[in-house]
Design an enzyme around this catalytic site. Structure first.
Site, PDB file in Angstrom:
ATOM      1  N   ASP A 256      -4.914 -46.436  -6.611  1.00 20.36           N
ATOM      2  CA  ASP A 256      -6.491 -46.524  -6.483  1.00 20.36           C
ATOM      3  C   ASP A 256      -6.890 -45.251  -7.158  1.00 20.36           C
ATOM      4  O   ASP A 256      -7.941 -44.898  -7.257  1.00 20.36           O
ATOM      5  CB  ASP A 256      -6.940 -46.617  -4.975  1.00 20.36           C
ATOM      6  CG  ASP A 256      -6.368 -45.418  -3.999  1.00 20.36           C
ATOM      7  OD1 ASP A 256      -5.577 -44.768  -4.482  1.00 20.36           O
ATOM      8  OD2 ASP A 256      -6.930 -45.458  -2.813  1.00 20.36           O
TER       9      ASP A 256
ATOM     10  N   GLU B 188       3.774 -38.051  -0.132  1.00 18.64           N
ATOM     11  CA  GLU B 188       3.071 -36.876  -1.113  1.00 18.64           C
ATOM     12  C   GLU B 188       2.571 -35.632  -0.558  1.00 18.64           C
ATOM     13  O   GLU B 188       2.029 -35.674   0.545  1.00 18.64           O
ATOM     14  CB  GLU B 188       1.645 -37.902  -1.304  1.00 18.64           C
ATOM     15  CG  GLU B 188       0.786 -37.105  -2.406  1.00 18.64           C
ATOM     16  CD  GLU B 188      -0.323 -37.872  -3.250  1.00 18.64           C
ATOM     17  OE1 GLU B 188      -0.483 -39.299  -2.961  1.00 18.64           O
ATOM     18  OE2 GLU B 188      -1.087 -37.137  -3.616  1.00 18.64           O
TER      19      GLU B 188
HETATM   20  O1  KIV Z   1      -3.056 -43.998  -6.304  1.00 22.93           O
HETATM   21  C1  KIV Z   1      -2.131 -43.511  -6.647  1.00 22.93           C
HETATM   22  O2  KIV Z   1      -1.924 -43.253  -7.678  1.00 22.93           O
HETATM   23  C2  KIV Z   1      -1.082 -43.150  -5.613  1.00 22.93           C
HETATM   24  C3  KIV Z   1      -0.021 -42.523  -6.189  1.00 22.93           C
HETATM   25  C4  KIV Z   1      -0.046 -41.101  -6.451  1.00 22.93           C
HETATM   26  C5  KIV Z   1       1.331 -42.600  -5.170  1.00 22.93           C
HETATM   27  O3  KIV Z   1      -1.128 -43.548  -4.608  1.00 22.93           O
END
Ligand code: KIV
Length: 294
Positions: A53, A191
């Site tokens: 997202d 994260e």
């Molecule tokens: O939306 C995204 O790109 C993510 C990654 C950073 C893991 O959730």
């Protein structure tokens, strides 16, 4: 899966990922949002591709991931699906599409599988979201959890900041990850968490762990396409390394194109299509044009 050693790449599955983890082979995950990027990810032989997202900020120009809709992410997921053969395709469930009930969660996850061609879905946070993860897994769809900095909840977290930096926060984060694993998640993204906390977390989980800004103790790493290739403009998170500088190349190429058009140096005859002289004469006659006038 690795295509870099002369072997024919295999389709990545949950079993092949588990084997990779057992063998201690690092797992490579990357985001992608369109067909050409998916083709490249496939060719390079990454293991997992995430239609994140993060598309909200990265390709749609929103301020955060909150506004992006299921419909918008479905379009991108389908494009990526068309470009992938080997990596496992994971789609992010956008904010507001899965939190309220198990029914919502299963329904949205099914849409990403049926309409988007995703093989798994990802959702953010622990707490009540653990039940949503369990419901989706029970519906037969593989799920990736996401703990630590979860951008969908950035406002509630006081901004985009590292998580798990107090013992209490870190212990909660580890509990969340363990609960997501118990709910059936086959992988968990971690994260923006101190490396030491990630190491304690990873040692307690049997499922795949994939880090972003969480140190080296996870089974794999994920980065956002535009960040790692140097396309993103402006501030980059501390945990990003740009492995290329494509933005400069894009600016250079576009500047050259604009200059060539303005200088009437492009197109050249080799960029146009020929027509037989007799056809051209005929056309000129029909238009009442003499000689070599246009
Ligand atoms: O939306 C995204 O790109 C993510 C990654 C950073 C893991 O959730």
């Amino acid at each position: 899966m690795s295509s870099g050693h002369g072997t024919q790449p295999q389709r990545v599955t949950l079993s092949s990922l588990a084997r990779q983890k057992a063998a201690g082979e690092p797992v490579v995950m990357v985001t992608a949002y369109d067909f050409p990027s998916a083709r490249i990810a496939d060719e390079v032989g990454v293991d997992l591709v995430l239609v994140g997202d993060s598309a909200a900020n990265v390709v749609l120009g929103y301020e955060s991931t909150v506004p992006v809709t299921v419909e918008e992410l479905l379009v991108l997921t389908r494009a990526v699906r068309r470009g992938l053969r080997h990596p496992l395709l994971v789609a992010d469930l956008p904010f507001g599409s899965y939190e309220a009930s198990d029914l919502d969660a299963v329904h949205t996850a099914q849409r990403f599988v049926k309409e988007g061609g995703a093989e798994a879905v990802k959702l953010e946070r622990g707490g009540s979201i653990v039940d949503r993860a369990r419901a989706i897994v029970r519906a037969g769809i593989p799920v990736v959890g996401h703990v630590g900095l979860t951008p969908q909840a950035a406002t509630a977290m006081g901004g985009y900041r590292a998580q798990g930096r107090t013992a209490e926060q870190a212990a909660q984060l580890i509990r969340d990850a363990l609960e997501l694993e118990s709910a059936g998640c086959f992988a968990i993204v971690v994260e923006a968490v101190p490396a030491e906390v990630t190491a304690l977390l990873a040692a307690r989980l049997d499922c795949l762990t994939i880090g972003i800004g969480a140190g080296a103790a996870t089974d794999g790493q994920v980065l956002v396409w535009h960040d790692l290739l140097g396309i993103t403009e402006g501030h980059l998170a501390r945990f990003v390394r740009s492995f290329a500088d494509l933005r400069s190349g894009m600016v250079e190429g576009l500047t050259a194109y604009a200059g060539a058009v303005r200088a009437r140096e492009f197109p050249q005859p080799e960029h146009t299509y020929p027509i037989e002289a007799t056809e051209l004469d005929d056309l000129r006659a029909r238009l009442g044009v003499a000689g070599d006038r246009h």
